[in-house]
Design a protein around this motif. Structure first.
Motif, mmCIF file in Angstrom:
data_model
loop_
_atom_site.group_PDB
_atom_site.id
_atom_site.type_symbol
_atom_site.label_atom_id
_atom_site.label_comp_id
_atom_site.label_asym_id
_atom_site.label_seq_id
_atom_site.Cartn_x
_atom_site.Cartn_y
_atom_site.Cartn_z
ATOM 1 N N LEU A 149 22.342 30.841 -51.227
ATOM 2 C CA LEU A 149 20.961 31.253 -51.002
ATOM 3 C C LEU A 149 20.608 32.586 -51.656
ATOM 4 N N ILE A 150 21.217 33.660 -51.167
ATOM 5 C CA ILE A 150 20.761 35.002 -51.517
ATOM 6 C C ILE A 150 20.942 35.311 -52.997
ATOM 7 N N GLY A 151 22.089 34.939 -53.571
ATOM 8 C CA GLY A 151 22.315 35.206 -54.988
ATOM 9 C C GLY A 151 21.282 34.517 -55.857
ATOM 10 N N VAL A 152 20.979 33.266 -55.532
ATOM 11 C CA VAL A 152 19.976 32.502 -56.295
ATOM 12 C C VAL A 152 18.597 33.129 -56.135
ATOM 13 N N LEU A 153 18.219 33.452 -54.884
ATOM 14 C CA LEU A 153 16.897 34.031 -54.639
ATOM 15 C C LEU A 153 16.745 35.385 -55.315
ATOM 16 N N PHE A 154 17.796 36.179 -55.306
ATOM 17 C CA PHE A 154 17.724 37.504 -55.923
ATOM 18 C C PHE A 154 17.440 37.388 -57.415
ATOM 19 N N TRP A 155 18.197 36.554 -58.105
ATOM 20 C CA TRP A 155 18.019 36.441 -59.556
ATOM 21 C C TRP A 155 16.759 35.676 -59.904
ATOM 22 N N PHE A 156 16.283 34.835 -58.992
ATOM 23 C CA PHE A 156 14.981 34.200 -59.216
ATOM 24 C C PHE A 156 13.876 35.244 -59.169
ATOM 25 N N CYS A 157 13.968 36.190 -58.231
ATOM 26 C CA CYS A 157 12.971 37.260 -58.140
ATOM 27 C C CYS A 157 13.032 38.175 -59.364
ATOM 28 N N ALA A 164 17.670 32.029 -61.753
ATOM 29 C CA ALA A 164 18.215 31.085 -60.776
ATOM 30 C C ALA A 164 19.174 30.110 -61.438
ATOM 31 N N MET A 165 18.791 29.577 -62.605
ATOM 32 C CA MET A 165 19.655 28.624 -63.293
ATOM 33 C C MET A 165 20.902 29.310 -63.836
ATOM 34 N N LEU A 166 20.764 30.525 -64.345
ATOM 35 C CA LEU A 166 21.923 31.267 -64.837
ATOM 36 C C LEU A 166 22.951 31.446 -63.731
ATOM 37 N N TYR A 167 22.498 31.824 -62.549
ATOM 38 C CA TYR A 167 23.422 32.028 -61.429
ATOM 39 C C TYR A 167 24.105 30.727 -61.033
ATOM 40 N N ARG A 168 23.307 29.640 -60.884
ATOM 41 C CA ARG A 168 23.894 28.388 -60.420
ATOM 42 C C ARG A 168 24.849 27.798 -61.442
ATOM 43 N N LEU A 169 24.498 27.812 -62.729
ATOM 44 C CA LEU A 169 25.375 27.236 -63.748
ATOM 45 C C LEU A 169 26.659 28.052 -63.893
#
Length: 296
Positions: A149-157, A164-169
């Motif tokens: 959750l938090i890592g994705v939301l942070f980089w999305f912001c 968000a995609m960079l973090y998830r991939l």
């Protein structure tokens, strides 16, 4: 719009999506296999820039589509794209659903089912008996809150759909290559890139644990987070979040384990509650920032 997109994605994940198979990202595993089979794919996979080369194509496609969507129909396609990318980047499994299922299986004596769900939460085989299993699951919950959750939301912001995609991939690359001897270099580079991406979100989440949990315990655990204790965990973020998260719950990894499961405090339930309160704090703060930006 960032705030509204995040609210919509979190609502859809929690209340609308019963099936999560579409977020298992098997397409990316197939893509990694295809990439390695390219004429220079194996050589690139063993080079210093392997992680950059691997992620370049999907991220470039996203940037192209995102650039196109900005100037079409008043930017509405951009909002839809951002929503879909964020929704696909969360998870891949809903943490609250998993924890609730684990508690139900554990309390009804379904040991096999509880072990299976615990393994999914922890990302490894669950072989510990109760009450140790519940303790390990509670530690995994406060850690997985960052990865899911938090890592994705942070980089999305910070970077929008690209972040968000960079973090998830990057996270998927690290996971898929962990036990593959032929992809050690890719795994090392993905691990280091994930360390960089987790550095700020993990510390912000640890600080949030202090605000919504036992502040003094978290501060003490953070202050005594020595090099020796760091070596006990796979990553910097994991060690920090496990120590501060369990401290926020009033528990430490070194604490004596009760012999009877009935004597164990509701750590799993409290860990989930801690994560949900922390997420609420993040959403509220983001909403305040968005409101101020609208007013000004």
């Amino acid at each position: 719009m960032t705030f509204l997109i995040i609210i919509a994605a979190l609502f859809a994940e929690r209340y609308l999506l019963e099936q999560e198979d579409f977020r298992q990202h098997l397409w990316f595993k197939d893509y990694c296999r295809w990439f390695r089979q390219l004429p220079l794919g194996e050589w690139v996979s063993e080079s210093r820039g392997s992680i950059i080369a691997l992620l370049l194509l999907p991220l470039a496609i996203l940037l192209i589509v995102h650039s196109w969507s900005i100037n079409v129909l008043g930017g509405f396609p951009e909002w839809v794209l951002a929503f879909l990318v964020l929704l696909l980047s969360l998870g891949p499994r809903d943490l609250e659903h998993q924890v609730t299922d684990f508690i139900d299986a554990r309390d009804h004596g379904s040991t096999e089912r509880a072990n299976r769900i615990a393994a999914e939460i922890m990302g490894r085989k669950a072989s510990e008996p109760e009450p140790e299993l519940s303790i390990r699951v509670s530690e995994a919950i406060v850690e997985q809150a960052n990865y899911r959750l938090i890592g994705v939301l942070f980089w999305f912001c910070i970077l929008g759909p690209f972040g968000a995609m960079l973090y998830r991939l990057t996270s998927l690359t690290e996971t898929f290559s962990k036990d593959d001897d032929d992809r050690k270099i890719v795994h090392q580079q993905a691990f280091h890139l994930l360390h960089i991406l987790n550095w700020i979100p993990a510390r912000l989440l640890a600080a949030t644990y202090a605000l919504v949990g036992n502040f003094d315990n978290v501060l003490l655990a953070w202050r005594h987070w020595s090099e020796d204790s760091r070596n006990l965990y796979e990553s910097d973020a994991q060690g920090l979040l496990v120590l501060t998260g369990t401290a926020a719950l009033g528990h430490t990894p070194e604490e004596t384990m009760p012999e009877n499961a009935a004597d164990l405090p509701p750590l799993v339930e409290d860990a989930l509650s801690l994560v949900l309160r922390s997420l609420s704090i993040w959403v509220i703060l983001l909403g305040i920032v968005q409101l101020v930006s609208w007013v000004t």
